[in-house]
Design an enzyme around this catalytic site. Structure first.
Site, PDB file in Angstrom:
ATOM      1  N   SER A   4      60.841  12.223  69.864  1.00  0.00           N
ATOM      2  CA  SER A   4      61.850  11.195  69.626  1.00  0.00           C
ATOM      3  C   SER A   4      61.944  10.797  68.164  1.00  0.00           C
ATOM      4  O   SER A   4      62.406  11.559  67.334  1.00  0.00           O
ATOM      5  CB  SER A   4      61.576   9.984  70.518  1.00  0.00           C
ATOM      6  OG  SER A   4      61.723  10.318  71.864  1.00  0.00           O
ATOM      7  N   LYS A  17      62.472  15.905  72.569  1.00  0.00           N
ATOM      8  CA  LYS A  17      63.142  14.798  73.254  1.00  0.00           C
ATOM      9  C   LYS A  17      64.180  14.207  72.301  1.00  0.00           C
ATOM     10  O   LYS A  17      63.868  13.374  71.459  1.00  0.00           O
ATOM     11  CB  LYS A  17      62.153  13.724  73.686  1.00  0.00           C
ATOM     12  CG  LYS A  17      62.828  12.581  74.446  1.00  0.00           C
ATOM     13  CD  LYS A  17      61.840  11.502  74.832  1.00  0.00           C
ATOM     14  CE  LYS A  17      62.552  10.381  75.586  1.00  0.00           C
ATOM     15  NZ  LYS A  17      63.548   9.684  74.740  1.00  0.00           N
ATOM     16  N   ASP A  21      65.630  18.600  56.552  1.00  0.00           N
ATOM     17  CA  ASP A  21      67.006  18.935  56.191  1.00  0.00           C
ATOM     18  C   ASP A  21      67.318  18.590  54.739  1.00  0.00           C
ATOM     19  O   ASP A  21      68.055  19.322  54.066  1.00  0.00           O
ATOM     20  CB  ASP A  21      67.989  18.212  57.121  1.00  0.00           C
ATOM     21  CG  ASP A  21      67.979  18.766  58.531  1.00  0.00           C
ATOM     22  OD1 ASP A  21      67.450  19.879  58.724  1.00  0.00           O
ATOM     23  OD2 ASP A  21      68.482  18.084  59.446  1.00  0.00           O
TER      24      ASP A  21
END
Length: 875
Positions: free
Chosen positions: A611, A637, A622
């Site tokens: 999560s 998740k 990124d």
């Protein structure tokens, strides 16, 4: 009404829902099949049983209420709850899936699997009967609020379980079971068809019982080995010498006990505070083979035979005695399990059945949606607050075992001998005998583990990575008060030798969850971001050259904190994208241009990072701001749940607590457009781990939502990692290839893969015993290897939040949670001698992943510095 139901719950839940359906999970899971016996008629009307349970009193199931006297009546509010849950899932769940005949069929299957996950109890006749509801549960639940199928199916489940219990108990009342031949036991029946009829079911139940019996037998001392050890001593010593040692040991034990009782209240002498162990010629020969109490009993039993019977005759008598004692003890252990299960089932009320039933409906939509009655809602809130039970472990019940869900800072974590997914099979208080907790209600196990600060608790566990499920390990812990502060972010400063007499100073921040005071919005409120910011300030003041952010045990938490924490490492920009059920995409961004730390950064992840952890790791990856290192992927998740109290939705209003529905309302996406759902985050550098081959993560869950992509957000890459990534991988790969710890991990991986591929274990006692001996020898060799290394050549300073604001560093960390000295008294050569020894289970296994992460960080520091110097020269 629909808008009211869609209240936002801006908190990302952890890896699992932690709905404590302890009794349900205990009843059928892990009940595989393998060996078979011929079916024969019995007085009980059940093939394969030797006779009535009452034939042997110790095996009798006392005060047992038959299922035909057991009834369930729906609660007055059940119909309201059922309609609300069904309506919310149909209209507001992220998938926007209608509650139709297809979902009705899934609903039925999920409920059957919740009660009988190993596919051993319900037979084809049951399925044929239940199929009348396969395409009607949707209408019954949504339109009528009719929950009667839940009770009918549950009562049939009780009936089948009672039949299994009677058959097993009667088998245990017969002759001891033997294990020869080439039979194998199938470890997992979850994907197997259910039995066609009662005869086939009874065959599976017998096989399950044999499997349990063999596991217990392998965990006991082998009578022949015990007898041989005693016979060897009898040959070496005269009978009068052995009798003298037994007499002296009793006298010495009584004397020391008396001294201890009178002095322990006033003395500081550790000899009076520690447990007293007294050995004689017989018990000394049995150390490591029998427990102290049983060894004492055997010595007393042997004493009258000394000088009257030859050693070989005594050995044969010992072997026969232990064979019978072991068989009786195994039967008692398993029957106690049956009794506990049956008592627990009889305690099930309509509210608990309703919870299992409606959770099954929610699981037909996705594995993170659950219905919670009031008790489970309370447990859920406790789990979200990471409440601890005396040793610093969050527990869950699964497949009849109490498993370690998560470790918090505290005795269990400090021991470094317990890890997530370990199974607790027995609990002992101090020196008392262990209490078997397999199939025991979770709340009862918690009560056994809790206790006063400083008191001793011994856990018998099956390690999560055990190559053989019969393996046991006893871990001694000393209970401590688990304060909220122990659950906060914390840091370590590590002075690591880096060659040429130089030292590299690195920082490690351990973040167990993303927490925040949701009731406060003031600046500087208690939160993950505030705490990590303070720790980063301290690390910079102490001149660390790089930082590792350890998220390996972080199962999630606050979305807002994941965004804000990312902002400590980037100037500003989008962090995560969120898509609603209607397809709207929102971009959550860091808007604070201030950066708390700009240096080299490694993010350490595992299959248990979920999560919010995945959002942070994905964003920093990124942006090219951090190097991600760890298992093949994070948990996967990528969804958020809303927790909705049902009582306020009822008209007319009610004062009854109707529980709550936790249901999935959104899906997360990386700023590059890829979902974190299912696939998780793939590290830049993957390290060897058994976790990489285990069936863990979102992909292993039934009805997990799919992975997909959306357009990427507009963001500016920092690109600090890509230019040097291949060199970092090359250096790490070479180290890992020659590292002894990772060589051991690779061996463990191959053993695990082999066991997983076989999907079954031998039911031949001699073969299993040889395997166990090989595993024990391998573990002992590993222990000696680690002990020979000595302490690692590095200094470690633990930095808590309390220390973060103080000048300077605390003293280097020393070993904690050490067991007290054990006083061993020998009544053989020198009855007066007292030998002090540290309880030694060997050194803790090294954290190879963290050690390699440190080396990778050193490379990152070096290559980043070199890259910057080259860039400066070019300009």
């Amino acid at each position: 009404m629909v808008k009211a139901m869609k209240r936002k719950y801006r908190r990302i839940n952890g890896i699992s829902s932690l709905i404590l359906l302890s009794l349900v999970a205990a009843l059928g899971a892990a009940q595989p099949a393998a060996t078979s016996q011929k079916a024969a008629a019995s007085p009980n009307g059940i093939p394969g049983t030797p006779g009535p349970v009452a034939d042997r009193a110790p095996m009798t199931l006392l005060d047992r209420e038959r299922t035909n006297h057991f009834s369930l009546v729906p609660g007055a509010d059940d119909w309201k709850i059922a309609r609300l849950v069904a309506g919310i899932l149909r209209q507001s769940h992220y998938s926007q899936t209608p509650l139709d005949d297809v979902m009705s069929s899934k609903f039925l299957d999920r409920y059957l699997d919740a009660l009988d996950p190993a596919h051993m109890l319900f037979i084809q006749d049951d399925l044929d009967e239940f199929n009348r509801w396969r395409n009607t549960l949707d209408d019954l639940t949504l339109k009528l609020g009719d929950t009667s199928p839940a009770n009918v199916i549950f009562l049939r489940f009780l009936e089948r379980f009672e039949q299994q219990m009677i058959l097993g108990t009667n088998l245990l009342a017969g002759p001891p079971l033997v294990f020869t031949g080439n039979e194998r036991y199938q470890l997992n029946r979850r994907d197997q068809p259910r039995p066609r009829n009662l005869d086939e079911a009874q065959r599976l139940w017998r096989e399950r019982l044999r499997y349990e019996y063999l596991l217990e037998k392998l965990n006991m001392a082998r009578p022949r080995e015990v007898a041989d050890a005693v016979v060897e001593r009898l040959r070496a010593k005269k009978p009068e010498e052995i009798l003298a040692s037994i007499k002296t040991s009793k006298e010495k034990k009584a004397q020391l006990k008396k001294e201890q009782e009178s002095a322990e209240a006033t003395t500081t002498n550790e000899a009076f505070k520690a447990e007293v162990k007294v050995y004689n010629e017989i018990t000394g020969a049995l150390k490591g083979k029998l427990g102290d109490e049983k060894a004492d009993q055997l010595a007393d039993w042997v004493a009258p035979k000394l000088g009257k019977e030859n050693p070989e005759a005594i050995g044969k008598a010992i072997e026969a005695r232990l064979e019978k004692e072991n068989a009786d003890e195994i039967a008692k252990i398993i029957v106690r399990r049956y009794n506990r299960q049956w008592r627990a089932l009889r305690e099930f009320d309509s509210d608990e059945v309703l919870q299992v039933y409606l959770t099954s409906l929610a699981h037909a939509y996705d594995p993170h949606s659950d219905y919670m009655g009031k008790p489970s809602l309370d447990n859920f809130n406790i789990s979200m607050k990471l409440s601890l039970f005396g040793i610093g472990a969050l527990l869950r019940s699964e497949d009849g075992y109490v498993k370690i869900q998560e470790l918090m800072p505290g005795p269990a974590m400090k021991s470094k001998r317990i890890k997530p997914n370990d199974k607790i099979v027995a609990v002992a208080q101090g020196t008392n005998e262990p209490v078997d907790v397999v199939e025991m209600k979770l709340t009862k196990v918690v009560e056994l583990i809790r206790g006063p600060k400083g008191s001793e608790v011994r856990l018998t566990i099956i390690p999560a990575d055990a190559p053989d499920p019969s393996m046991r390990k006893v871990v001694t812990l000393f209970r401590d008060e688990i304060k909220l502060e122990d659950q906060e972010a914390k840091a370590r400063i590590i002075d690591l030798p880096s060659g040429n007499g130089k030292t590299a100073r690195l920082g490690v921040i351990d973040l167990p969850s993303f927490y925040a005071d949701l009731d406060s919005r003031r600046s500087g409120r208690k939160s993950t971001t505030t705490d990590v910011g303070r720790l980063l300030t301290k690390l910079k003041e102490e001149n660390v050259k790089g930082v590792i952010l350890d998220l390996r045990r972080n199962g999630g938490g606050s979305l807002e904190e994941a965004i804000n924490l990312t902002g400590l490492f980037i100037k500003e920009g989008p962090v995560v994208q969120v898509r609603d059920p209607d397809g709207r995409v929102m971009v959550d961004s860091d808007t604070n241009p201030e950066v708390a730390y700009e240096g080299p950064l490694v993010v350490l992840t595992s299959r248990f990072s979920a999560s919010a952890s995945e959002i942070l790791a994905a964003a920093l990856q990124d942006y090219g701001r951090a190097l991600v290192v760890g298992d093949t992927s994070t948990h996967g998740k990528g969804t958020v749940q809303s927790l909705l109290q049902l009582s306020p939705l009822v008209r007319p209003p009610t004062t009854n607590n109707l529980g709550a529905l936790k249901y999935t309302i959104r899906k997360f996406y990386r700023v590059n457009g890829a979902s974190t759902q299912l696939k998780g985050v793939t590290p830049d550098i993957v390290l060897p781990s058994v976790n990489n081959h285990a069936d863990v993560g979102e992909a292993a869950l039934t009805n997990a939502l799919a992975w997909d992509t959306i357009p990427k957000a507009e963001y500016e890459r920092l690109n600090e990692v890509a230019p040097i990534l291949e060199e970092l991988r090359h250096r790490s790969g070479e180290r890992v290839a020659r590292d002894n710890d990772f060589a051991y991990v690779r061996e463990e991986i191959e053993r695990y893969k082999k066991m997983k591929e076989e999907r079954s274990v031998s039911m031949n006692e001699e073969e299993r015993f040889r395997e166990k001996k090989q595993n024990e020898a391998r573990a002992e060799a590993r222990k000696k290897q680690l002990k020979a290394r000595g302490e690692p050549n590095q200094k470690v300073y633990d930095i808590t939040l309390k220390l973060a604001d103080q000048p300077g560093l605390p003293p280097p960390t020393v070993k904690t949670n050490a067991a007290p000295k054990e006083i061993k008294v020998t009544a053989m050569a020198d009855p007066e001698s007292i030998e002090e020894e540290e309880q030694d289970d060997g050194p803790a296994a090294p954290d190879g992943t963290l050690e390699e992460a440190k080396r990778i960080l050193q490379d990152l520091i070096e290559l980043t510095d070199k890259s910057k110097r080259l860039a400066g020269a070019v300009r």
